[in-house]
Design an enzyme around this catalytic site. Structure first.
Site, PDB file in Angstrom:
ATOM      1  N   ALA A  15       0.844  -1.200   0.000  1.00 41.22           N
ATOM      2  CA  ALA A  15       0.000   0.000   0.000  1.00 41.22           C
ATOM      3  C   ALA A  15       0.875   1.244   0.000  1.00 41.22           C
ATOM      4  CB  ALA A  15      -0.901   0.008   1.237  1.00 41.22           C
ATOM      5  N   ARG A  32      -7.193  21.843   5.806  1.00 40.97           N
ATOM      6  CA  ARG A  32      -5.887  22.016   5.172  1.00 40.97           C
ATOM      7  C   ARG A  32      -4.833  21.404   6.092  1.00 40.97           C
ATOM      8  NH1 ARG A  32      -6.827  24.700   0.724  1.00 40.97           N
ATOM      9  NH2 ARG A  32      -8.728  25.924   0.684  1.00 40.97           N
ATOM     10  N   GLY A  42       1.956  -1.484   4.237  1.00 36.83           N
ATOM     11  CA  GLY A  42       1.595  -2.901   4.167  1.00 36.83           C
ATOM     12  C   GLY A  42       2.572  -3.675   5.019  1.00 36.83           C
ATOM     13  N   ASN A  46       6.989  -3.522   5.939  1.00 36.39           N
ATOM     14  CA  ASN A  46       7.569  -3.240   7.251  1.00 36.39           C
ATOM     15  C   ASN A  46       8.530  -4.354   7.664  1.00 36.39           C
ATOM     16  OD1 ASN A  46       5.908  -0.986   7.366  1.00 36.39           O
ATOM     17  ND2 ASN A  46       4.302  -2.042   8.517  1.00 36.39           N
ATOM     18  N   GLU A 192      -6.651 -11.871  16.204  1.00 37.40           N
ATOM     19  CA  GLU A 192      -6.618 -12.798  15.072  1.00 37.40           C
ATOM     20  C   GLU A 192      -6.697 -14.253  15.545  1.00 37.40           C
ATOM     21  OE1 GLU A 192      -3.928  -9.788  12.266  1.00 37.40           O
ATOM     22  OE2 GLU A 192      -2.959 -11.341  13.481  1.00 37.40           O
ATOM     23  N   LEU A 231       0.959 -10.084  21.973  1.00 34.75           N
ATOM     24  CA  LEU A 231       0.012  -9.695  23.021  1.00 34.75           C
ATOM     25  C   LEU A 231       0.097  -8.202  23.333  1.00 34.75           C
ATOM     26  CD1 LEU A 231       1.007 -12.712  25.306  1.00 34.75           C
ATOM     27  CD2 LEU A 231      -1.156 -12.537  24.029  1.00 34.75           C
ATOM     28  N   ASP A 261       4.883  -6.388  12.956  1.00 34.55           N
ATOM     29  CA  ASP A 261       5.721  -6.661  11.793  1.00 34.55           C
ATOM     30  C   ASP A 261       7.184  -6.829  12.202  1.00 34.55           C
ATOM     31  OD1 ASP A 261       3.396  -6.405  10.336  1.00 34.55           O
ATOM     32  OD2 ASP A 261       3.763  -4.310   9.810  1.00 34.55           O
TER      33      ASP A 261
END
Lengths: 321, 321
Positions: A15, A32, A42, A46, A192, A231, A261
């Site tokens: 990304a 602004r 993404g 990393n 997850e 964790l 990451d």
């Protein structure tokens, strides 16, 4: 062939991360931004940047397309990470973060990943097969663009067929499928893992910790050789064939995405260097801690890493043997 | 040389307009936009696309840089608008709009324009001088990137020196400076006119309308040959050397930015075709009305334009003679 130590990192859905800093956002008007930052993003990117900063021999593969993909590649060139991206016709996605510096809130907008044609994916597979011939470890990291949910499972199987160990960091269906293909390590975070086993989990009290450990053991039963659960401030839990360990130090504040990451990078690096599990986990947890303290994902201060390594406590968990 | 009718449109600060549609935004969390759109933006680009759709012979000049600039140019190529952009080293800006389809609100984030070096601006000036040798009208439209506030004033003077008429649509200091250089038409909206004359204005009641007309006449005294004020749903006011007119029809709803740019395109087109002021104003107002009804800036339905033309009433204002 196997005496080299190249780590191939696969980023199928990179990304361009655009961040706007606004002092008091008007959510129904014109703003602004005082500060604008665009950086390659993404999870896989990393991981690759952290490995590169550790001095590891890394090669980043994946899919990039359009002007957003060109921006990602051009920014990566500036970091010195070697890349071998496969071009696709559709546009690489953007993520957009609005940081309200007055309210202390962040709104994130994640564009969907691009579609990938069969021909494009075949060309990626050829590049992946080339990398498998010359690397020791492969890291499969992040979400999938427009590709089937068993994509990571098939990439883990291909790695196994080449005698290459695989580290998998993804979520949802892609994690479940990938786990069953038997990767060396899967690295879910607590949410997850909870989603993968279908129950709520909390790293809190003996019963909560036992439930998390049992959930990690369940992912081993489903195929993963080892499961490392990140964790957040509570460190890392590893459930492996050699035993189970918990690594923690002083509570970690900061950027949890970048931290996860960095943990994956530390695990892959330790695997390549042949570190035993307690030492591998200590380094991975310390890297996560240093990355959480850094202002941007994919970065860390070597001094923070060294300090976190010295502070890190790794405790073997008898009950999970 | 002057028998051709090319209209040169100058977009010094184009943009890549990114729009995310989200059904119920979480301003302190992660959002997955259902719809993502990236389109070339900035007022000059809308003007050029409208002129191109009218069948006018248009050439778009300006400054573009980096991967965002490449995305703008590539998307413009798809529209068929002829371009001659001067490259700059810095990145063309993005604008980012979050449309909350549930709340019916839009948050807009406008990045600042890029810096422009003296050498880059000199190369643009050479391209501008080339265009002045072959065009009848020049349109100077939108904000300035990192360039002095008198930039438009100097570009109007250069146009005059080549016998080319200039239409100026900008705001703030750039409008004040540019007005004093004597362009054929300046096109502020009501807020921009109010800011230029330093008082509050409302197109409401005989006194309010007289004040708006007086403010427009004041910009003529400062140098503009004619002033056209866009009044959103209330149509257009023109104050010129030949007289003053008001054009209006049924109230116009929709996208006011795109509408103002379509008005500028209509004025430049009418100037090039030699239409008299009432007819020029009628076409410009009808184009604005059709553009406001279109879903995206720079676009309009020919049927809407024809219908708006038939509905449009142009009334001469005696008091402003």
């Amino acid at each position: 062939v196997w005496d080299n130590s190249v780590i191939a990192v696969i980023a199928l859905n990179p990304a361009l991360d655009v961040t706007h800093h606004v002092d008091g956002v008007d959510w129904a008007g014109v703003n602004r931004p005082a500060g604008v930052r665009a950086a390659p993003g993404g999870k896989g990117l990393n991981v690759a940047r952290t490995l590169h900063a550790l001095g590891a021999d890394v090669l980043l593969l994946g899919l990039t397309g359009g002007s957003t993909g060109a921006a990602v590649e051009s920014a990566l060139r500036a970091t010195g990470v070697p890349t071998a991206f496969t071009p696709i016709a559709a546009e690489t996605r953007r993520t957009f973060a609005v940081v309200d510096t007055r309210a202390g809130e962040v709104a994130v907008f994640n564009e969907p990943g691009p579609p990938v044609t069969a021909g494009e994916y075949d060309r990626f597979l050829a590049a992946y097969a080339d990398a498998l011939r010359t690397c020791a470890t492969v890291v499969l990291s992040g979400s999938l663009p427009g590709l089937p949910a068993d994509t990571y499972a098939r990439l883990v199987e291909l790695a196994s067929a080449h005698g290459v160990t695989a580290v998998l960091d993804t979520s949802g269906e892609a994690l479940l499928h990938g786990t069953s293909a038997g990767p060396a390590i899967v690295k879910p975070n607590l949410a997850e893992l909870a989603s993968a086993v279908g129950r709520e989990l909390e790293w809190n009290g003996p019963a909560g910790r036992a439930a998390v450990t049992a959930a990690a053991a369940h992912l081993r039963e489903r195929g993963a050789q080892a499961v490392v659960v990140s964790l957040s401030a509570d460190g890392l839990l590893a459930v492996t064939a050699q035993g189970a360990w918990h690594a923690a130090s002083r509570p970690v504040q900061g950027n949890p995405t970048g931290a996860g990451d960095a943990v994956v990078a530390g695990l892959a690096h330790g695997l390549t260097l042949g570190r035993d599990w307690p030492d591998r986990l200590r380094h991975a947890a310390a890297l996560g801690s240093a990355a959480a303290a850094a202002p941007a994902a994919g970065e860390f201060e070597p001094r923070e890493y060294a300090q976190a390594l010295a502070d890190m406590q790794v405790v073997e968990l008898e009950q999970a043997r």
